[in-house]
Design a protein around this motif. Structure first.
Motif, PDB file in Angstrom:
ATOM      1  N   UNK A 319       0.636  -1.260   0.005  1.00  0.00           N
ATOM      2  CA  UNK A 319      -0.033   0.051   0.038  1.00  0.00           C
ATOM      3  C   UNK A 319       0.785   1.280   0.105  1.00  0.00           C
ATOM      4  N   UNK A 320       1.808   1.419   1.058  1.00  0.00           N
ATOM      5  CA  UNK A 320       2.814   2.546   0.773  1.00  0.00           C
ATOM      6  C   UNK A 320       3.586   2.670  -0.239  1.00  0.00           C
ATOM      7  N   UNK A 321       3.920   1.736  -1.101  1.00  0.00           N
ATOM      8  CA  UNK A 321       4.724   1.466  -2.281  1.00  0.00           C
ATOM      9  C   UNK A 321       3.752   2.008  -3.328  1.00  0.00           C
ATOM     10  N   UNK A 322       2.501   1.721  -3.413  1.00  0.00           N
ATOM     11  CA  UNK A 322       1.684   2.225  -4.362  1.00  0.00           C
ATOM     12  C   UNK A 322       1.353   3.639  -4.283  1.00  0.00           C
ATOM     13  N   UNK A 323       1.406   4.119  -2.839  1.00  0.00           N
ATOM     14  CA  UNK A 323       1.149   5.360  -2.727  1.00  0.00           C
ATOM     15  C   UNK A 323       2.249   6.354  -3.017  1.00  0.00           C
ATOM     16  N   UNK A 324       3.528   5.977  -2.765  1.00  0.00           N
ATOM     17  CA  UNK A 324       4.747   6.802  -3.101  1.00  0.00           C
ATOM     18  C   UNK A 324       5.255   6.408  -4.371  1.00  0.00           C
ATOM     19  N   UNK A 325       4.817   5.524  -5.075  1.00  0.00           N
ATOM     20  CA  UNK A 325       5.310   5.104  -6.353  1.00  0.00           C
ATOM     21  C   UNK A 325       6.702   4.732  -6.511  1.00  0.00           C
ATOM     22  N   UNK A 326       7.280   4.202  -5.366  1.00  0.00           N
ATOM     23  CA  UNK A 326       8.651   3.609  -5.601  1.00  0.00           C
ATOM     24  C   UNK A 326       8.692   2.323  -4.594  1.00  0.00           C
ATOM     25  N   UNK A 327       9.874   1.607  -4.503  1.00  0.00           N
ATOM     26  CA  UNK A 327      10.135   0.730  -4.025  1.00  0.00           C
ATOM     27  C   UNK A 327      10.303   0.686  -2.353  1.00  0.00           C
ATOM     28  N   UNK A 328       9.753  -0.077  -1.440  1.00  0.00           N
ATOM     29  CA  UNK A 328       9.684   0.115  -0.136  1.00  0.00           C
ATOM     30  C   UNK A 328      10.670  -1.002   0.518  1.00  0.00           C
ATOM     31  N   UNK A 329      11.747  -0.594   1.105  1.00  0.00           N
ATOM     32  CA  UNK A 329      12.609  -1.664   1.698  1.00  0.00           C
ATOM     33  C   UNK A 329      12.236  -2.040   3.048  1.00  0.00           C
ATOM     34  N   UNK A 330      12.622  -3.058   3.460  1.00  0.00           N
ATOM     35  CA  UNK A 330      12.091  -3.464   5.013  1.00  0.00           C
ATOM     36  C   UNK A 330      13.514  -3.317   5.769  1.00  0.00           C
ATOM     37  N   UNK A 331      13.305  -2.693   6.833  1.00  0.00           N
ATOM     38  CA  UNK A 331      14.737  -2.634   7.861  1.00  0.00           C
ATOM     39  C   UNK A 331      14.887  -3.931   8.497  1.00  0.00           C
ATOM     40  N   UNK A 332      16.383  -4.257   8.710  1.00  0.00           N
ATOM     41  CA  UNK A 332      16.406  -5.578   9.190  1.00  0.00           C
ATOM     42  C   UNK A 332      15.704  -5.671  10.619  1.00  0.00           C
ATOM     43  N   UNK A 333      15.113  -6.549  10.728  1.00  0.00           N
ATOM     44  CA  UNK A 333      14.355  -7.064  12.073  1.00  0.00           C
ATOM     45  C   UNK A 333      14.692  -8.258  12.369  1.00  0.00           C
ATOM     46  N   UNK A 334      14.035  -8.680  13.771  1.00  0.00           N
ATOM     47  CA  UNK A 334      14.482  -9.951  14.237  1.00  0.00           C
ATOM     48  C   UNK A 334      13.364 -11.144  14.087  1.00  0.00           C
ATOM     49  N   UNK A 335      12.166 -10.544  13.212  1.00  0.00           N
ATOM     50  CA  UNK A 335      11.113 -11.534  12.899  1.00  0.00           C
ATOM     51  C   UNK A 335      11.121 -12.440  11.768  1.00  0.00           C
TER      52      UNK A 335
END
Length: 337
Positions: A319-335
Motif C-alpha cells: 500500500x505504501x509503495x503504491x502511494x509513493x510510487x517507489x520500492x519500499x525496503x524492509x529494515x532488518x528486524x528479528x522477526x
C-alpha cells in the motif's frame, strides 16, 4: 477436555455458513456448539439449518458460554483484532479469517494480547496451506525437483462491483489486496520460507467506492522474486506458477478448490510433464483439524501469530509503495522466519 474441541462461531457470515461451519462439522476433532449474531432471527435460522445447538443474539453471550473452547471469527476485517482480543480475554482459542487485521500496527495489538495469554492458541486462517496439493508443491521444492526456486507468479480475480457488499467498503478493510491479494503474499512467503527484503506495489482504485480493484505487487526475496495480481472487477480466474532453475510447477486451482472435486498440479522438467492428481479434500476441514489437535495436545499451532504479522507487514508495504510510487525496503528486524 475431550478429543473434540467445542467451537463457537462469532458472526453469521456467508463464508462461515457455507464453507467453514460445514467443514468444522466434518472434522473428527471439532464440535460446533454455538453461533452468535446481532441479528438473532437470522442466526436462529442458521443454527436450525446447520444443526447447531445454541444461537446467541450477541457476541458477548457466546464468549460468556463456558462450554465453548475455541472461536472462529469470520467478521468483517476491521473487527478481527478487537474480537480476537476479547476471545483471548474470555479464555477462548481463536481461529481468525484473513487478513488478521487492518494493518501491522492493528495486528500488533493481537500479538501483545496473545503473548499475555500463552496458553491460548491463535492462528490466522490461510486454509490453502493445509490442502494436499500445496503440501506436495512445498515438498517438490524441498526435494529440488525444480532446481533452485527463483520465481512465484500468482493471479486471483473475481467480479463484484456491488457498493453495498462488505468487500467493497474501504472503511472496513475492503478491496482486492485485503480480500484476496493477501493469498499471493502469503503463498510466496510460504514457498520461499523467508521474508522479502523489499516490495513494489501498483494499485487501481474504483472511482466511486475508493477500494483497490486491481492491485499488483512484486516481492524481492533474498533468493528470488514473487509477482502477484489480484482484482475484484475482472473475470474470475486463479492460477499459480512456481519457477525454478530446472523446472516449473503449475497449480490450476490454488486458492479455493471445491471440496468435492479432485485437484491437479503439473510438474514441468527437462524430462517432460508430470500431472499429479489429488483426491477431493476440504482444506477448511484440514485446517480446523490441525488447529484443534494443537489445542487437544497443547502443542504449537501450525502457523504462529508472528506469521500473520509478517504477512500484514508486507500488505502495509504494498500500500505504501503504491502511494509513493517507489520500492519500499524492509529494515532488518528479528522477526524473519
Amino acid at each position: 477436555m475431550g478429543n473434540k474441541v467445542k467451537w463457537g462461531i462469532l458472526g453469521n457470515a456467508k463464508i462461515g455458513r457455507e464453507k467453514v461451519i460445514p467443514a468444522l462439522q466434518k472434522s473428527p476433532y471439532c464440535k460446533v456448539v454455538a453461533i452468535a449474531s446481532r441479528d438473532k432471527v437470522q442466526v436462529k435460522k442458521t443454527a436450525r439449518l446447520l444443526k447447531i445447538g445454541k444461537a446467541y443474539g450477541s457476541y458477548e453471550e457466546l464468549l460468556n458460554d463456558k462450554d465453548i473452547e475455541a472461536v472462529y471469527i469470520p467478521l468483517p476485517n476491521h473487527l478481527h483484532v478487537d474480537w480476537a482480543i476479547k476471545c483471548i480475554a474470555a479464555g477462548k482459542h481463536v481461529l481468525c479469517e484473513k487478513p488478521i487485521g487492518l494493518s501491522y500496527t492493528d495486528a500488533l495489538r493481537l500479538m501483545e494480547a496473545s503473548a499475555a495469554h500463552p496458553k491460548i492458541k491463535v492462528m490466522e486462517g490461510f486454509m490453502y496451506r493445509f490442502h494436499p496439493q500445496w503440501i506436495q508443491v512445498k515438498r517438490l521444492i524441498n526435494l529440488n525437483r525444480i532446481g533452485e526456486l527463483k520465481m512465484v507468479q500468482s493471479f486471483f480475480s473475481y467480479y463484484n462491483a456491488d457498493p453495498s457488499n462488505i468487500r467493497n467498503k474501504v472503511d472496513v478493510g475492503g478491496g482486492a489486496l485485503m480480500d484476496i491479494g493477501c493469498y499471493g503474499i502469503s503463498l510466496s512467503r510460504f514457498l520461499f520460507g523467508e521474508e522479502p527484503d523489499s516490495v513494489m506495489g501498483s494499485i487501481e482504485r474504483d472511482p466511486e467506492m475508493h477500494t483497490d480493484k486491481i492491485t499488483s505487487g512484486m516481492l524481492e526475496f533474498p533468493k528470488g522474486r514473487a509477482i502477484f495480481t489480484c482484482a475484484t472487477q475482472l473475470m474470475p480466474y486463479q492460477r499459480v506458477n512456481v519457477m525454478g532453475t530446472a523446472g516449473r510447477i503449475e497449480i490450476e486451482m490454488p486458492f479455493n478448490p471445491l471440496p468435492d472435486q479432485q485437484t491437479k498440479i503439473t510438474l514441468y522438467t527437462k524430462e517432460g510433464q508430470e500431472d499429479m492428481i489429488f483426491e477431493a479434500a476440504d482444506q477448511y476441514t484440514l485446517q480446523a483439524s490441525a488447529f484443534s489437535k494443537a489445542i487437544v495436545n497443547d502443542e504449537a499451532v501450525p502457523y504462529p501469530i508472528q506469521d500473520a504479522l509478517n504477512n500484514m507487514k508486507v500488505i502495509d508495504a504494498i500500500l505504501e509503495s503504491a502511494r509513493v510510487k517507489r520500492e519500499v525496503n524492509f529494515p532488518a528486524t528479528g522477526d524473519k522466519r
